[in-house]
Motif scaffolding. Structure first.
Motif, short mmCIF file in Angstrom:
data_model
loop_
_atom_site.label_atom_id
_atom_site.label_comp_id
_atom_site.label_asym_id
_atom_site.label_seq_id
_atom_site.Cartn_x
_atom_site.Cartn_y
_atom_site.Cartn_z
N ALA A 1 65.48 -18.26 29.91
CA ALA A 1 64.48 -19.28 30.21
C ALA A 1 63.06 -18.73 30.10
CB ALA A 1 64.72 -19.84 31.61
N MET A 2 62.91 -17.42 30.33
CA MET A 2 61.60 -16.77 30.18
C MET A 2 61.23 -16.58 28.72
SD MET A 2 61.98 -13.70 33.00
CE MET A 2 60.54 -12.83 32.35
N GLY A 3 62.22 -16.61 27.84
CA GLY A 3 61.97 -16.37 26.43
C GLY A 3 62.55 -15.08 25.90
N ALA A 4 63.25 -14.33 26.77
CA ALA A 4 63.88 -13.09 26.34
C ALA A 4 65.21 -13.37 25.65
CB ALA A 4 64.09 -12.16 27.53
N GLU A 5 65.72 -12.37 24.94
CA GLU A 5 67.06 -12.43 24.36
C GLU A 5 67.99 -11.66 25.31
OE1 GLU A 5 67.09 -11.02 20.32
OE2 GLU A 5 65.13 -11.92 19.92
N PRO A 6 68.78 -12.37 26.10
CA PRO A 6 69.56 -11.69 27.14
C PRO A 6 70.91 -11.20 26.63
CG PRO A 6 69.81 -14.04 27.38
CD PRO A 6 68.90 -13.84 26.21
N LEU B 1 56.72 -10.14 27.10
CA LEU B 1 56.77 -11.48 26.52
C LEU B 1 55.39 -12.13 26.50
CD1 LEU B 1 60.05 -12.80 28.19
CD2 LEU B 1 59.67 -12.58 25.71
N ALA B 2 54.65 -11.97 27.58
CA ALA B 2 53.31 -12.57 27.66
C ALA B 2 52.38 -12.01 26.60
CB ALA B 2 52.73 -12.34 29.06
N ASP B 3 52.63 -10.77 26.17
CA ASP B 3 51.80 -10.15 25.15
C ASP B 3 52.33 -10.39 23.73
OD1 ASP B 3 49.96 -9.25 26.92
OD2 ASP B 3 50.56 -7.15 26.86
N GLY B 4 53.33 -11.26 23.61
CA GLY B 4 53.80 -11.65 22.29
C GLY B 4 54.88 -10.78 21.70
N TRP B 5 55.49 -9.92 22.53
CA TRP B 5 56.58 -9.08 22.04
C TRP B 5 57.89 -9.86 22.01
CZ3 TRP B 5 56.96 -3.25 22.36
CH2 TRP B 5 55.70 -2.65 22.33
N ARG B 6 58.77 -9.45 21.14
CA ARG B 6 60.16 -9.85 21.24
C ARG B 6 60.81 -8.96 22.28
NH1 ARG B 6 64.74 -7.62 17.54
NH2 ARG B 6 66.54 -8.86 18.20
#
Length: 222
Positions: A43-48, A22-27
């Motif tokens: 909350a981290m930005g992942a698709e759970p 995520l920090a490197d801009g990946w989905r």
């Protein structure tokens, strides 16, 4: 935007993989068994997605949800050490370890690998040098060792089946890592292990299909 799929991202290595991608801009598509862990991943930005890797129904459901996805990197990190003693294994202990570490891979990799092959991507399982027959010098953790040796076999079969389709499939020893399983005396932090594995993954080519690798890319004997 490249896509990473992390199976077993609630804590430890899996969660750090999700965080770094995520920090490197990946989905990032990430799975966890508990709703609260899925909420944390969101909350981290992942698709759970909720996934119990010991449940055939749950695996079938995740297969349906992932249908038509194009995955650049997929990592199966869900695992269980099991009993800390090396005495007579109970049937419950055997089933728990083997279902989590082996049967889950046998069910999941045929679902995931074609999605990875569609991008000429990379698929990795988190194994352990404890599963290596060639490096065997101790019988401590015999049930865990047996499960990781079996996982390596499943990965080798996946490499034969899906490598020709474009998926580069490898097994990783993540190192002795400071996780709940590895303990505080381990050699590596989670961040160090994951950073090295990601670097190794990024440098793999089709010629690496079917290899067993240390986190830093050093080949390991099966």
């Amino acid at each position: 935007m490249p896509t990473a799929l992390i199976i077993g991202a609630s804590r430890g290595i899996g969660r750090e993989l999700a965080r770094q991608y995520l920090a490197d801009g990946w989905r990032v598509i990430a799975t966890a068994r508990k709703p609260e862990d899925c909420a944390s991943l969101a909350a981290m930005g992942a698709e759970p997605h909720r996934l119990d890797v010991t449940s055939a129904d749950s695996i079938a459901a995740i297969g349906w949800k992932l249908d038509d996805e194009r995955i650049d990197v997929a990592i199966l990190g869900a695992g269980l050490y099991g009993p800390r003693h090396d005495g007579f294994p109970t049937e419950a202990d055997f089933d728990a370890v083997m279902h989590t570490n082996v049967l889950a891979a046998m069910r999941l990799l045929p679902i995931i690998a074609p999605l990875v092959a569609s991008t000429q991507g990379k698929l990795a399982v988190i194994s352990s040098r404890m599963g290596s027959i060639g490096l065997r010098h101790s019988s401590i953790g015999t049930l865990y060792r047996a499960s990781k040796a079996a996982l390596n076999s499943v990965l080798a079969d996946s490499a034969l089946n899906f490598g020709p389709q474009g998926a580069t499939c490898v097994a990783f020893h993540p190192g002795w890592v400071k996780t709940d399983m590895g303990g505080d005396q381990a050699d590596l932090t989670v961040e160090q292990s994951v950073t090295s594995m990601r670097t190794t993954l990024a440098g793999l080519t089709a010629a690496d299909n079917g290899r067993f690798l240390n986190y830093d890319g050093t080949p390991l004997p099966w």
